[in-house]
Write a protein that holds these residues in place. Structure first.
Motif, PDB file in Angstrom:
ATOM      1  N   PHE A 194      -0.280  11.305   9.742  1.00 16.88           N
ATOM      2  CA  PHE A 194       0.638  10.783   8.736  1.00 16.88           C
ATOM      3  C   PHE A 194       2.025  10.599   9.331  1.00 16.88           C
ATOM      4  O   PHE A 194       2.383  11.251  10.320  1.00 16.88           O
ATOM      5  N   PHE A 195       2.807   9.746   8.678  1.00 19.90           N
ATOM      6  CA  PHE A 195       4.189   9.478   9.072  1.00 19.90           C
ATOM      7  C   PHE A 195       5.036   9.418   7.807  1.00 19.90           C
ATOM      8  O   PHE A 195       4.653   8.731   6.851  1.00 19.90           O
ATOM      9  N   HIS A 196       6.152  10.120   7.778  1.00 16.12           N
ATOM     10  CA  HIS A 196       7.154   9.929   6.730  1.00 16.12           C
ATOM     11  C   HIS A 196       8.131   8.882   7.237  1.00 16.12           C
ATOM     12  O   HIS A 196       8.706   9.045   8.313  1.00 16.12           O
ATOM     13  N   ILE A 197       8.336   7.832   6.459  1.00 19.27           N
ATOM     14  CA  ILE A 197       9.294   6.788   6.810  1.00 19.27           C
ATOM     15  C   ILE A 197      10.241   6.629   5.628  1.00 19.27           C
ATOM     16  O   ILE A 197       9.793   6.443   4.490  1.00 19.27           O
ATOM     17  N   GLY A 198      11.539   6.712   5.880  1.00 19.32           N
ATOM     18  CA  GLY A 198      12.521   6.561   4.816  1.00 19.32           C
ATOM     19  C   GLY A 198      12.275   5.300   4.004  1.00 19.32           C
ATOM     20  O   GLY A 198      11.932   4.251   4.557  1.00 19.32           O
ATOM     21  N   SER A 199      12.461   5.395   2.691  1.00 20.17           N
ATOM     22  CA  SER A 199      12.157   4.273   1.800  1.00 20.17           C
ATOM     23  C   SER A 199      13.000   3.038   2.099  1.00 20.17           C
ATOM     24  O   SER A 199      12.589   1.923   1.780  1.00 20.17           O
ATOM     25  N   GLU A 200      14.143   3.206   2.722  1.00 18.13           N
ATOM     26  CA  GLU A 200      15.008   2.069   3.053  1.00 18.13           C
ATOM     27  C   GLU A 200      14.949   1.698   4.539  1.00 18.13           C
ATOM     28  O   GLU A 200      15.665   0.806   4.977  1.00 18.13           O
ATOM     29  N   ASN A 201      14.097   2.369   5.281  1.00 19.58           N
ATOM     30  CA  ASN A 201      14.025   2.148   6.724  1.00 19.58           C
ATOM     31  C   ASN A 201      12.983   1.064   7.045  1.00 19.58           C
ATOM     32  O   ASN A 201      11.883   1.344   7.527  1.00 19.58           O
ATOM     33  N   THR A 202      13.345  -0.168   6.757  1.00 18.16           N
ATOM     34  CA  THR A 202      12.402  -1.268   6.956  1.00 18.16           C
ATOM     35  C   THR A 202      12.037  -1.450   8.421  1.00 18.16           C
ATOM     36  O   THR A 202      10.898  -1.810   8.732  1.00 18.16           O
ATOM     37  N   ARG A 203      12.959  -1.187   9.322  1.00 21.29           N
ATOM     38  CA  ARG A 203      12.677  -1.337  10.752  1.00 21.29           C
ATOM     39  C   ARG A 203      11.506  -0.428  11.155  1.00 21.29           C
ATOM     40  O   ARG A 203      10.567  -0.863  11.811  1.00 21.29           O
ATOM     41  N   SER A 204      11.541   0.835  10.730  1.00 18.84           N
ATOM     42  CA  SER A 204      10.457   1.768  11.065  1.00 18.84           C
ATOM     43  C   SER A 204       9.185   1.467  10.287  1.00 18.84           C
ATOM     44  O   SER A 204       8.080   1.668  10.795  1.00 18.84           O
ATOM     45  N   GLN A 205       9.316   0.984   9.055  1.00 17.47           N
ATOM     46  CA  GLN A 205       8.132   0.617   8.273  1.00 17.47           C
ATOM     47  C   GLN A 205       7.374  -0.513   8.961  1.00 17.47           C
ATOM     48  O   GLN A 205       6.140  -0.478   9.064  1.00 17.47           O
ATOM     49  N   ILE A 206       8.097  -1.499   9.448  1.00 18.67           N
ATOM     50  CA  ILE A 206       7.465  -2.612  10.164  1.00 18.67           C
ATOM     51  C   ILE A 206       6.830  -2.108  11.457  1.00 18.67           C
ATOM     52  O   ILE A 206       5.680  -2.448  11.777  1.00 18.67           O
ATOM     53  N   ALA A 207       7.555  -1.280  12.198  1.00 25.17           N
ATOM     54  CA  ALA A 207       7.044  -0.783  13.478  1.00 25.17           C
ATOM     55  C   ALA A 207       5.762   0.024  13.296  1.00 25.17           C
ATOM     56  O   ALA A 207       4.801  -0.146  14.058  1.00 25.17           O
ATOM     57  N   ILE A 208       5.715   0.889  12.284  1.00 29.43           N
ATOM     58  CA  ILE A 208       4.533   1.732  12.107  1.00 29.43           C
ATOM     59  C   ILE A 208       3.354   0.913  11.592  1.00 29.43           C
ATOM     60  O   ILE A 208       2.199   1.169  11.934  1.00 29.43           O
ATOM     61  N   SER A 209       3.635  -0.123  10.815  1.00 31.38           N
ATOM     62  CA  SER A 209       2.565  -1.017  10.351  1.00 31.38           C
ATOM     63  C   SER A 209       1.953  -1.784  11.510  1.00 31.38           C
ATOM     64  O   SER A 209       0.742  -2.041  11.522  1.00 31.38           O
ATOM     65  N   ARG A 210       2.761  -2.135  12.485  1.00 29.98           N
ATOM     66  CA  ARG A 210       2.263  -2.894  13.642  1.00 29.98           C
ATOM     67  C   ARG A 210       1.253  -2.119  14.475  1.00 29.98           C
ATOM     68  O   ARG A 210       0.461  -2.718  15.194  1.00 29.98           O
ATOM     69  N   ILE A 211       1.309  -0.783  14.403  1.00 31.39           N
ATOM     70  CA  ILE A 211       0.322  -0.017  15.169  1.00 31.39           C
ATOM     71  C   ILE A 211      -0.859   0.413  14.299  1.00 31.39           C
ATOM     72  O   ILE A 211      -1.684   1.203  14.724  1.00 31.39           O
ATOM     73  N   GLY A 212      -0.929  -0.111  13.085  1.00 32.51           N
ATOM     74  CA  GLY A 212      -2.110   0.110  12.261  1.00 32.51           C
ATOM     75  C   GLY A 212      -1.975   1.097  11.120  1.00 32.51           C
ATOM     76  O   GLY A 212      -2.956   1.371  10.436  1.00 32.51           O
TER      77      GLY A 212
END
Length: 184
Positions: free
Chosen positions: A127-145
């Motif tokens: 699992f990964f916690h990603i800040g609700s406003e951290n779109t940069r990290s949300q995109i990055a983590i989605s790219r790895i599946g």
């Protein structure tokens, strides 16, 4: 189930070295850039007194790493394993940040793959916690599946509680990668 939260891990791009108390100044020199924290849940971590609290939480977690760029030999950020649950076979990866010089270089994806390859030897879910406003990290983590599976208020060590999105990757969906992981 035993899981070493803080091994030394490396691949062709990075070395993850267990974070030590003596790494504070090196890591703060990277973290003192306000732009790094602009989308993070706690945006004032660029301030030394706030970063000291973040760093103390990292040390106490006993799962934090100093990320070293294998090509330059220089420290470029930090990440950690946390909340290992042997019963459910899960663990979290997070609290990750990089010097801006390494944004967009592929290093984050390489480090995440390194950590996932290691974790999936022992757990079935990461699992990964990603800040609700951290779109940069949300995109990055989605790219790895990773897939968003929940929203959760996260209590940070010595910092205010913040809304995070929870992302998940299952071992059964994790692709075989050519990146070789070495544990020392």
């Amino acid at each position: 189930m035993n899981f070493d939260l803080q091994p030394t891990l490396q691949n062709d791009d990075a070395i993850l070295i267990p974070l030590q108390v003596g790494d504070f100044e090196t890591l703060f020199a990277l973290a003192s850039d306000a732009a790094i924290w602009a989308q993070h849940p706690n945006r004032d971590r660029y301030k030394k007194e706030v970063f000291r609290t973040f760093f103390e939480g990292a040390i106490q977690s006993r799962g934090a790493f100093l990320i070293v760029d294998k090509h330059s030999g220089k420290a470029v950020g930090s990440t950690r394993f946390y909340d290992f649950d042997g019963e459910s076979g899960s663990i979290f990866i997070g609290y990750t940040f990089y010097a801006r010089s390494h944004w967009g270089t592929g290093l984050n994806a390489s480090v995440k793959r390194l950590m996932l390859d290691y974790a999936f030897r022992s757990v079935s879910k990461v699992f990964f916690h990603i800040g609700s406003e951290n779109t940069r990290s949300q995109i990055a983590i989605s790219r790895i599946g990773a897939q968003k599976v929940a929203e959760q208020e996260v209590v940070y060590f010595g910092e205010p509680t913040r809304l995070n999105f929870v992302y998940q990757i299952d071992r059964r969906n994790w692709p075989a990668l050519s990146i070789k992981t070495k544990t020392t």
